[in-house]
Design an enzyme around this catalytic site. Structure first.
Site, PDB file in Angstrom:
ATOM      1  N   TYR A  35       0.843  -1.192   0.000  1.00 37.14           N
ATOM      2  CA  TYR A  35       0.000   0.000   0.000  1.00 37.14           C
ATOM      3  C   TYR A  35       0.877   1.241   0.000  1.00 37.14           C
ATOM      4  CZ  TYR A  35       0.823   1.354   4.884  1.00 37.14           C
ATOM      5  OH  TYR A  35       1.398   1.794   6.048  1.00 37.14           O
ATOM      6  N   LYS A 149       6.480  -1.807   2.282  1.00 44.27           N
ATOM      7  CA  LYS A 149       5.240  -1.188   2.790  1.00 44.27           C
ATOM      8  C   LYS A 149       4.057  -2.114   2.522  1.00 44.27           C
ATOM      9  CE  LYS A 149       3.339   3.513   3.122  1.00 44.27           C
ATOM     10  NZ  LYS A 149       3.359   3.578   4.575  1.00 44.27           N
ATOM     11  N   GLU A 182      11.876   3.408  14.175  1.00 43.80           N
ATOM     12  CA  GLU A 182      10.939   4.376  13.578  1.00 43.80           C
ATOM     13  C   GLU A 182       9.660   4.284  14.403  1.00 43.80           C
ATOM     14  OE1 GLU A 182       9.398   3.268   9.681  1.00 43.80           O
ATOM     15  OE2 GLU A 182       9.669   1.154  10.136  1.00 43.80           O
ATOM     16  N   LEU A 206      11.019   1.710   7.282  1.00 48.12           N
ATOM     17  CA  LEU A 206      10.499   2.144   5.985  1.00 48.12           C
ATOM     18  C   LEU A 206      11.305   3.344   5.475  1.00 48.12           C
ATOM     19  CD1 LEU A 206       7.945   1.595   4.096  1.00 48.12           C
ATOM     20  CD2 LEU A 206       7.146   3.764   5.027  1.00 48.12           C
TER      21      LEU A 206
END
Ligand code: PDD
Length: 283
Positions: A35, A149, A182, A206
């Protein structure tokens, strides 16, 4: 009454509430899907090519074969036909619909492509953008490919839920070696002695599009940047902290767990980066 959200599913324009998905869709059964989220400012998708490039890399990594030309055409049409001026595009591409087997079925399988464009209400964020937010730390507990992702986001959802239950905005993953990675849906930056610090991607986090854009802004500002890992204890002592993402944009962090960052107010360098970011996106 909330406005209906315009969508496109497998090349057909419809409203989001009209989309039906097969129970044999591999995204539904296995999380076999990627996505992306793209911000739209004044009808223009922001950093569009960068998002498409990342999406294409993600699809390649999972060997999902999607007609990207048709996809991009549908995406632009949906943005154009949507009544929203400012908003976000959600894109999800699953491997497709097939009898349930764990291995990737025949490469002739057609991906299921979902696009929608929704308005983005910034009122909730505005207070946090100016006053800063609090975050919690949370043990890294996601699958081992967070640089792709995919829709396998349960670890991210659990972390975010804990943050919300503790009255915080975000949860920041700390790995087994005590390094900051993250956040559940944003990247993390710190500033110490005037240097901008963030964790390297190295397939552990990411590669955020906003993160990359921030490097460009830092260069423009003449700010030194360093990609290296820092521990949770180091993190608590940073002069400034902020998080970035497509919808988070540049959000100052003033509290991490029970530790106040800097003076407890958004830091000067963070505010300068944020100002520049807003200038570039809200012309
Ligand atoms: N999330 N890290 C994670 C785990 C993310 O999910 C995101 C974005 C980011 C920031 O990446 P970018 O700058 O490309 O938006 C970092 C999106 C917005 C989401 O899941 O809604």
């Amino acid at each position: 009454m909330t406005a209906r959200v315009l969508a496109n599913y497998n090349g057909k324009e419809m409203y989001l509430d009209e989309v039906t998905i097969s129970p044999l869709d591999r995204g539904f059964l296995f999380g076999d899907a990627v996505y992306d989220v793209i911000r739209v400012y004044q009808k223009k998708p922001f950093l569009f090519n960068e998002h498409i490039e990342r999406l294409t890399t993600n699809l390649d990594m999972l060997k999902i074969r999607c007609n990207m030309e048709a996809f991009q055409k549908d995406l632009h049409t949906t943005v154009a036909n949507s009544p929203e001026q400012d908003g976000m595009i959600y894109v999800q591409i699953t491997r497709g619909t097939a009898p349930r087997v764990h291995y990737f079925p025949d490469s002739s399988i057609t991906p299921n492509v979902l696009i929608w464009v929704q308005g983005f209400d910034t009122t909730k964020h505005e207070k946090l953008w100016s006053h800063g937010c609090s975050v919690i730390t949370y043990p890294e507990s996601r699958w081992s490919h967070p640089h792709i992702k995919t829709v396998n986001l349960l670890g991210n959802c659990m972390a975010k839920q804990e943050a919300v239950e503790k009255g915080s905005y975000e949860a920041i993953f700390v790995n087994n070696d005590n390094y900051i990675m993250e956040a559940s849906s944003s990247n993390v930056f710190g500033i110490q002695n005037g240097i901008l610090l963030t964790a390297p991607t190295k397939q552990k986090i990411l590669p955020g599009i906003t993160r990359q854009f921030i490097f460009g802004l830092a260069k423009e500002m003449g700010l030194e940047t360093k990609e290296h890992y820092f521990t949770q204890d180091e993190f608590y002592t940073f002069d400034e902290v902020f998080i970035t993402g497509t919808t988070t944009e540049v959000m100052p962090v003033v509290k991490v767990d029970d530790k106040i960052i800097g003076s407890g107010e958004p830091g000067d360098i963070t505010k300068r980066i944020q100002r520049l970011f807003f200038e570039k996106t809200r012309r």
